[in-house]
Design an enzyme around this catalytic site. Structure first.
Site, short mmCIF file in Angstrom:
data_model
loop_
_atom_site.label_atom_id
_atom_site.label_comp_id
_atom_site.label_asym_id
_atom_site.label_seq_id
_atom_site.Cartn_x
_atom_site.Cartn_y
_atom_site.Cartn_z
N PRO A 1 0.70 62.81 -12.63
CG PRO A 1 0.88 63.77 -10.50
CD PRO A 1 -0.01 63.73 -11.71
CE1 TYR A 2 -0.36 54.45 -13.93
CE2 TYR A 2 -1.61 55.69 -15.57
CZ TYR A 2 -1.02 54.50 -15.15
OH TYR A 2 -1.07 53.39 -15.94
#
Length: 342
Positions: A141-142
């Site tokens: 997700p980052y």
């Protein structure tokens, strides 16, 4: 020249601010101090708050109408944390980023340097050398938040509302060579930070993953001195319009890296050489979201910014160690407790 730096009280943002000052560029700092440190804003114009706070952004531009560009470093960046709490990462990095870009447009600020990440590249395990044209497949997700924001700012640029240089950099390590700032996290998640903590504590360093498709099975990274990264931002500020005009576009991506891949085991070896000590290690499974890694072809940065890294991996390790020795003098002990250095 005056520049607004979001996240300017963090590791990378504060180092960029120091490089700007050294180059007679005045930094204005915006940071919510979730991970940044107030100590890194001394003698700099500083606003504590959120990038999504429109009234605060308006105040900054009212107070500093001569700001000519923005460097957007503000971001949550811990891969395992993003895997555990993706909603927080999409909210903080993407949703608030979009609001910030809207505030910039309203204040007629059209030059944006976006701090992106090499984590967005596809980790196919076959060709570990990447350039600006390499396929993207962010694995956490980052990393997805960085890829999303790159796409968003490119669309905004296409609409004529911003001009954007996305600086997609690899793994910054080291510290400001003058030790004005450095890594502020006392329990870092990246390899060199973990090595230094293990060295001082006497605990073994955990090698996370030994089954990657690399020469020795450990993850490979392109480590670049944070001061070199900062110098690239200075060069990008000074050449901003020239670069985009030469590209014939209002948005482009530039990779910043050393051009060399270093595995975790190799990094341990460099650390042992620099310190003249032996480091105890243990092998543990890879962390969720960790890629095999990649390293850069930075010829576009050399062509457009006249930038190549000047500082070696050994110098980055030495500067990291020097900062670690000074860190508590500047930042105090973590959680108010004495620091045991071993």
């Amino acid at each position: 020249m005056k520049v607004l730096i979001t996240g300017g009280a963090g590791f990378i943002g504060s180092t960029i601010a120091s490089a700007c000052q050294d180059a007679s560029i005045t930094p204005v700092i915006l940071d919510n101090l979730v991970t940044g440190r107030r100590e890194f804003t001394a003698d700099r114009a500083f606003y504590e708050g959120d990038v999504a706070d429109g009234a605060l952004i308006d105040q900054i531009f009212d107070d500093h109408p001569d700001i000519t560009a923005v460097i957007h470093c503000a971001s949550l960046i811990v891969v395992p944390e993003s895997m555990a709490d993706p909603l927080r990462y999409y909210s903080e990095n993407v949703a608030k980023g979009v609001q910030f870009f809207r505030h910039l447009h309203r204040n007629q600020c059209t030059r944006l340097l976006f701090s992106s990440s090499a984590a967005i590249f596809e980790a196919d395990g076959t060709n570990l050398t990447v350039d600006e044209t390499s396929p993207l497949a962010p694995g956490s997700p980052y990393a997805k938040t960085k890829a999303m924001l790159e796409s968003i700012v490119d669309d905004i640029a296409t609409a004529g509302q911003l001009r954007v240089l996305s600086l997609r950099y690899f793994n910054p390590i080291g510290a400001d060579p003058q030790l004005r700032t450095g890594l502020q996290i006392f329990r870092p998640t990246h390899a060199l930070g973990g090595i230094i903590e293990a060295h001082h504590s006497g605990e073994p360093f955990k090698i996370t993953g030994t089954d990657f498709p690399t020469a020795d099975g450990t993850g490979i990274r392109d480590y670049v001195h944070v001061w070199d990264i900062a110098q690239a931002h200075v060069a990008a500020l000074k050449r901003f319009d020239e670069v985009l005009d030469s590209e014939g576009a209002d948005s482009t991506v530039i990779i910043l890296g050393s051009g060399h891949g270093t595995t975790v085991r190799e990094l341990v070896g460099v650390f042992e050489t620099v310190t003249g000590t032996s480091l105890k290690t243990i092998e543990v499974p890879r962390r969720p979201g960790d890629p095999a890694g990649a390293y850069s072809n930075s010829t576009k940065a050399e062509r457009l910014l006249d930038w190549t890294p000047k500082l070696s991996l050994e110098e980055a390790v030495r500067d990291s160690l020097s900062w670690h020795a000074k860190r508590t003098d500047i930042l105090g002990a973590p959680d108010g407790q004495p620091v045991q250095l071993g």
